[in-house]
Design a protein around this motif. Structure first.
Motif: not given
Length: 70
Positions: A37, A62-64, A66-69
């Motif tokens: 990840h 970090w939020l971007v 977090l939403n990535r696969k």
């Protein structure tokens, strides 16, 4: 003479740096995220202690991630 206190948005703030430990966050990503990840890799590469300004600047990235696969 400067006092080390500034007024921002009607609030008085100290010019002193505040530090934040992200060791707990690192433990969380180790326990919960797969090795591949991208957020895990980025957070584990950070220093253990950041200034509050550094932490706030990194959070949107970090939020971007977090939403990535993975």
């Amino acid at each position: 003479m400067k006092t080390g206190v500034e007024e921002v948005g009607g609030e008085r703030r100290s010019g002193a740096r505040r530090f934040v430990s992200i060791e707990g966050l690192k433990q969380l990503v180790l326990a919960r995220f797969p090795e591949t990840h991208p957020l895990r890799e980025v957070i584990l590469a950070e220093r253990d202690v950041l200034t509050s300004d550094e932490l706030l600047a990194k959070m949107p990235v970090w939020l971007v991630l977090l939403n990535r696969k993975a």
